[in-house]
Design a protein around this motif. Structure first.
Motif, PDB file in Angstrom:
ATOM      1  N   GLY A   4       0.973  -0.428   0.281  1.00  0.00           N
ATOM      2  CA  GLY A   4       0.571  -0.085   0.032  1.00  0.00           C
ATOM      3  C   GLY A   4       0.826   1.320  -0.185  1.00  0.00           C
ATOM      4  N   GLU A   5      -0.261   1.859  -0.267  1.00  0.00           N
ATOM      5  CA  GLU A   5       1.011   3.949  -0.715  1.00  0.00           C
ATOM      6  C   GLU A   5      -0.014   5.343  -0.384  1.00  0.00           C
ATOM      7  N   VAL A   6       0.165   5.829   0.567  1.00  0.00           N
ATOM      8  CA  VAL A   6      -0.334   6.903   1.027  1.00  0.00           C
ATOM      9  C   VAL A   6       0.547   8.342   0.253  1.00  0.00           C
ATOM     10  N   LYS A   7      -0.055   9.388   0.298  1.00  0.00           N
ATOM     11  CA  LYS A   7       0.957  10.516   0.325  1.00  0.00           C
ATOM     12  C   LYS A   7       0.815  10.616   1.557  1.00  0.00           C
ATOM     13  N   PHE A   8       2.416  11.100   2.324  1.00  0.00           N
ATOM     14  CA  PHE A   8       2.382  11.663   3.514  1.00  0.00           C
ATOM     15  C   PHE A   8       2.038  12.941   3.880  1.00  0.00           C
ATOM     16  N   LEU A   9       0.942  12.694   4.397  1.00  0.00           N
ATOM     17  CA  LEU A   9      -0.156  14.684   4.699  1.00  0.00           C
ATOM     18  C   LEU A   9      -0.719  13.492   6.008  1.00  0.00           C
ATOM     19  N   ILE A  10      -0.831  14.560   6.839  1.00  0.00           N
ATOM     20  CA  ILE A  10      -1.393  14.109   8.189  1.00  0.00           C
ATOM     21  C   ILE A  10      -3.068  13.850   7.988  1.00  0.00           C
ATOM     22  N   GLY A  11      -3.379  12.483   8.871  1.00  0.00           N
ATOM     23  CA  GLY A  11      -4.662  12.681   8.612  1.00  0.00           C
ATOM     24  C   GLY A  11      -4.914  11.122   7.736  1.00  0.00           C
ATOM     25  N   ASN A  12      -3.724  10.996   6.809  1.00  0.00           N
ATOM     26  CA  ASN A  12      -2.925   9.599   5.820  1.00  0.00           C
ATOM     27  C   ASN A  12      -2.786   8.292   6.766  1.00  0.00           C
ATOM     28  N   GLN A  13      -2.352   8.413   8.260  1.00  0.00           N
ATOM     29  CA  GLN A  13      -2.138   7.755   8.427  1.00  0.00           C
ATOM     30  C   GLN A  13      -3.140   6.680   9.048  1.00  0.00           C
ATOM     31  N   VAL A  14      -4.698   7.137   9.193  1.00  0.00           N
ATOM     32  CA  VAL A  14      -6.137   6.179   9.188  1.00  0.00           C
ATOM     33  C   VAL A  14      -6.168   5.071   8.173  1.00  0.00           C
ATOM     34  N   CYS A  15      -5.227   5.356   7.353  1.00  0.00           N
ATOM     35  CA  CYS A  15      -5.247   4.191   6.090  1.00  0.00           C
ATOM     36  C   CYS A  15      -4.091   3.915   6.189  1.00  0.00           C
ATOM     37  N   VAL A  16      -3.286   3.485   7.219  1.00  0.00           N
ATOM     38  CA  VAL A  16      -1.353   2.666   7.069  1.00  0.00           C
ATOM     39  C   VAL A  16      -2.257   2.143   8.383  1.00  0.00           C
ATOM     40  N   PRO A  17      -1.459   0.704   8.103  1.00  0.00           N
ATOM     41  CA  PRO A  17      -1.729  -1.055   8.597  1.00  0.00           C
ATOM     42  C   PRO A  17      -0.769  -0.609  10.173  1.00  0.00           C
ATOM     43  N   ASP A  18      -2.013  -1.345  11.406  1.00  0.00           N
ATOM     44  CA  ASP A  18      -1.246  -0.970  12.628  1.00  0.00           C
ATOM     45  C   ASP A  18      -0.283  -2.522  12.829  1.00  0.00           C
ATOM     46  N   VAL A  19       0.910  -2.842  11.600  1.00  0.00           N
ATOM     47  CA  VAL A  19       1.600  -4.518  11.609  1.00  0.00           C
ATOM     48  C   VAL A  19       2.702  -3.863  11.148  1.00  0.00           C
ATOM     49  N   PRO A  20       3.794  -5.118  11.605  1.00  0.00           N
ATOM     50  CA  PRO A  20       4.601  -4.582  11.466  1.00  0.00           C
ATOM     51  C   PRO A  20       5.311  -4.876  10.004  1.00  0.00           C
ATOM     52  N   GLY A  21       5.712  -3.793   9.608  1.00  0.00           N
ATOM     53  CA  GLY A  21       6.508  -3.913   8.330  1.00  0.00           C
ATOM     54  C   GLY A  21       7.793  -3.175   7.903  1.00  0.00           C
ATOM     55  N   VAL A  22       8.344  -3.000   6.822  1.00  0.00           N
ATOM     56  CA  VAL A  22       9.286  -1.981   6.054  1.00  0.00           C
ATOM     57  C   VAL A  22       8.631  -1.096   4.894  1.00  0.00           C
ATOM     58  N   SER A  39       5.450  -1.309  14.073  1.00  0.00           N
ATOM     59  CA  SER A  39       3.609  -0.882  13.979  1.00  0.00           C
ATOM     60  C   SER A  39       4.211   0.182  12.532  1.00  0.00           C
ATOM     61  N   LEU A  40       3.874  -0.018  11.375  1.00  0.00           N
ATOM     62  CA  LEU A  40       3.418   0.957  10.669  1.00  0.00           C
ATOM     63  C   LEU A  40       3.064   2.773  10.783  1.00  0.00           C
ATOM     64  N   HIS A  41       1.593   1.696  11.046  1.00  0.00           N
ATOM     65  CA  HIS A  41       1.015   3.368  11.402  1.00  0.00           C
ATOM     66  C   HIS A  41       1.402   3.869  12.478  1.00  0.00           C
ATOM     67  N   LYS A  42       1.672   3.668  13.490  1.00  0.00           N
ATOM     68  CA  LYS A  42       2.578   4.495  14.825  1.00  0.00           C
ATOM     69  C   LYS A  42       3.376   5.210  14.503  1.00  0.00           C
ATOM     70  N   ARG A  43       4.405   4.357  12.960  1.00  0.00           N
ATOM     71  CA  ARG A  43       5.823   4.848  11.989  1.00  0.00           C
ATOM     72  C   ARG A  43       6.236   6.298  11.546  1.00  0.00           C
ATOM     73  N   PHE A  44       4.127   6.227  10.806  1.00  0.00           N
ATOM     74  CA  PHE A  44       3.623   6.743   9.866  1.00  0.00           C
ATOM     75  C   PHE A  44       4.311   8.454  10.966  1.00  0.00           C
ATOM     76  N   GLN A  45       2.884   7.938  12.109  1.00  0.00           N
ATOM     77  CA  GLN A  45       2.662   9.067  12.879  1.00  0.00           C
ATOM     78  C   GLN A  45       4.134  10.219  13.243  1.00  0.00           C
ATOM     79  N   GLN A  46       4.006   9.491  13.828  1.00  0.00           N
ATOM     80  CA  GLN A  46       6.286   9.823  14.531  1.00  0.00           C
ATOM     81  C   GLN A  46       7.425  10.494  12.972  1.00  0.00           C
ATOM     82  N   HIS A  47       7.066  10.162  12.192  1.00  0.00           N
ATOM     83  CA  HIS A  47       7.977  10.078  11.001  1.00  0.00           C
ATOM     84  C   HIS A  47       7.194  11.992  10.869  1.00  0.00           C
ATOM     85  N   TYR A  48       6.088  11.577  10.801  1.00  0.00           N
ATOM     86  CA  TYR A  48       4.791  13.252  10.967  1.00  0.00           C
ATOM     87  C   TYR A  48       5.769  14.546  11.749  1.00  0.00           C
ATOM     88  N   GLU A  49       5.981  13.938  12.943  1.00  0.00           N
ATOM     89  CA  GLU A  49       6.630  13.975  13.989  1.00  0.00           C
ATOM     90  C   GLU A  49       7.560  14.868  14.267  1.00  0.00           C
TER      91      GLU A  49
END
Length: 109
Positions: A4-22, A39-49
């Motif tokens: 999967g993939e999303v634009k790196f924008l706030i709010g798009n983390q809801v589309c990223v699964p909370d599972v292990p990954g690269v 957790s890909l979901h959490k890591r997306f948010q951490q990078h945003y911060e």
């Protein structure tokens, strides 16, 4: 390769699964950074911060076109290490400071 993939924008983390990954950050200039997470979901948010990686911080704040976050889900956290190394060797992302060279006689998939 990518699940999967999303634009790196706030709010798009809801589309990223909370599972292990690269994952990989990329824009029109190519791959920027490859990472792994339990957790890909959490890591997306951490990078945003913010990020400890200066080159990645710059790329996130000044992307060439649209910045994207793409990922591959793996079965376990232990699988993320080898998969991350494989992606770094294949993609050669600009902001990854460590380059992994395959062991002699071993071929990447």
């Amino acid at each position: 390769m990518i699940n999967g993939e999303v634009k790196f924008l706030i709010g798009n983390q809801v589309c990223v699964p909370d599972v292990p990954g690269v994952y990989v950050f990329y824009d029109i200039s190519g791959p920027i950074y490859v990472g792994k997470s339990d957790s890909l979901h959490k890591r997306f948010q951490q990078h945003y911060e913010g990020s400890h990686n200066k080159a990645l911080r710059k790329a996130i704040s000044e992307p060439v076109g649209s910045l994207r976050f793409a990922w591959k889900v793996v079965d376990s956290v232990t699988e993320t290490d080898e998969e991350e190394k494989r992606w770094i060797r294949k993609l050669g992302p600009a902001a990854n400071l460590i380059r992994y060279v395959p062991k002699k006689g071993k071929k990447d998939d």
